[in-house]
Design a protein around this motif. Sequence first.
Motif, PDB file in Angstrom:
ATOM      1  N   ASP A  14       0.866  -1.183   0.000  1.00  0.00           N
ATOM      2  CA  ASP A  14       0.000   0.000   0.000  1.00  0.00           C
ATOM      3  C   ASP A  14       0.902   1.232   0.000  1.00  0.00           C
ATOM      4  O   ASP A  14       1.411   1.640   1.047  1.00  0.00           O
ATOM      5  N   TRP A  81     -12.409   2.068  -4.805  1.00  0.00           N
ATOM      6  CA  TRP A  81     -12.118   0.814  -5.495  1.00  0.00           C
ATOM      7  C   TRP A  81     -13.394  -0.013  -5.668  1.00  0.00           C
ATOM      8  O   TRP A  81     -14.150  -0.208  -4.719  1.00  0.00           O
ATOM      9  N   GLY A  86      -9.583  -6.324  -2.798  1.00  0.00           N
ATOM     10  CA  GLY A  86      -9.140  -4.979  -2.464  1.00  0.00           C
ATOM     11  C   GLY A  86      -8.132  -4.437  -3.453  1.00  0.00           C
ATOM     12  O   GLY A  86      -7.565  -5.172  -4.279  1.00  0.00           O
TER      13      GLY A  86
END
Length: 375
Positions: A14, A81, A86
């Motif tokens: 991330d 998103w 994810g």
Amino acid sequence: MTPQELASELIRFDTVSVRSNVPITDHVESHLRRLGCDIERLEYDDARGVRKASVIGKRGSGGGGGLAYFCHTDVVPAEDWARAAGPFEPVIEDGRLYGRGSCDMKGSLACMLSAVASVPASEQREPIYIVCTADEEVGMQGAQQVANESRMFAEMVAAGTRGIIGEPTELEVVHAHKGGSVIRVTSRGRAAHSSTTRGLNANLAMIPLLTEARAIYDETISDPRWQNPEFDPPTICWNIGINDHTHAINITPPQSVCTIYFRKMPGVDGQPLVERILKVAEAEGLEASVSDFGQPLYIPKDAPFTLECLELAGKPAARTVGYGTDGARLTALERLIVCGPGSISQAHTHDEFIEVKQLGLGTDLYRRMIRRWCC
């Protein structure tokens, strides 16, 4: 590892720009060391005190300049998103690799790492540089630090190294893109209940400036002086924003902020437009500042390096793009183009993906470049 496996590894980090990119930089550095690269690392704390890092790997030596590849490791936010998995859970489906950063631009970095891994170091006669920067999405601070402080970048400039920025172009050769500047003007007032005369509405002093900003906008759309037909759109994209940060209709706004973002183009001097805004701001007693987001990137479409890239990519002609890249900070390199896998239309979307086929094609093209210029 295949390019899609490498890209999937990178997507799992991330690296939205508000967070530190140090973990992915550590990971990329480990790959570079396994490839036999010497390492240079640059770090800084951003305005919020978050640690950021850029890394450069260099494999090989020689006097002809070799090849430098440039990418960034940060990505845009992914709150919207849309897929079940994810944004940092890579998924391959129907020939596409989904995930935030798959297209912009972790897939591209995976292609270059795979290409370098496929070329034995013993065959090299010139160096390969892989440059991974921080914060491209929020001002290109990492690239600026590389340009200002990196000994390896200074080495590239001195040697006339060929540069490839791996942003998504569907492997077309891009010889120019726009730069950018921001004018920020603030008007100060005084908050009070609007039923009284005790307040001072900050928006009122902003009106003359907005009038001039609108006049300039109209000029940039109609007057060829502010246009470059090599680009689509051919204008500098003079974008005006306004915010008084007032949360109730019965308060006189104590502050009004106007931001004007415009995209500088090669051959177009936008400074007279900036001076017009600053002149009005001074006359109205407003606070004003100008921030540079980088210069336009430009190399002639018929330059020998451009033509050589076209030959390797199998493309008939180079083109321009309206977006910017770290190249805005790396203009000390005289031979620098943009060419990478994936489509810009998929960057920053709520279902970002890159075609797996593009990963293969990108790896093949980067391998050909390495063999042409480094072996």
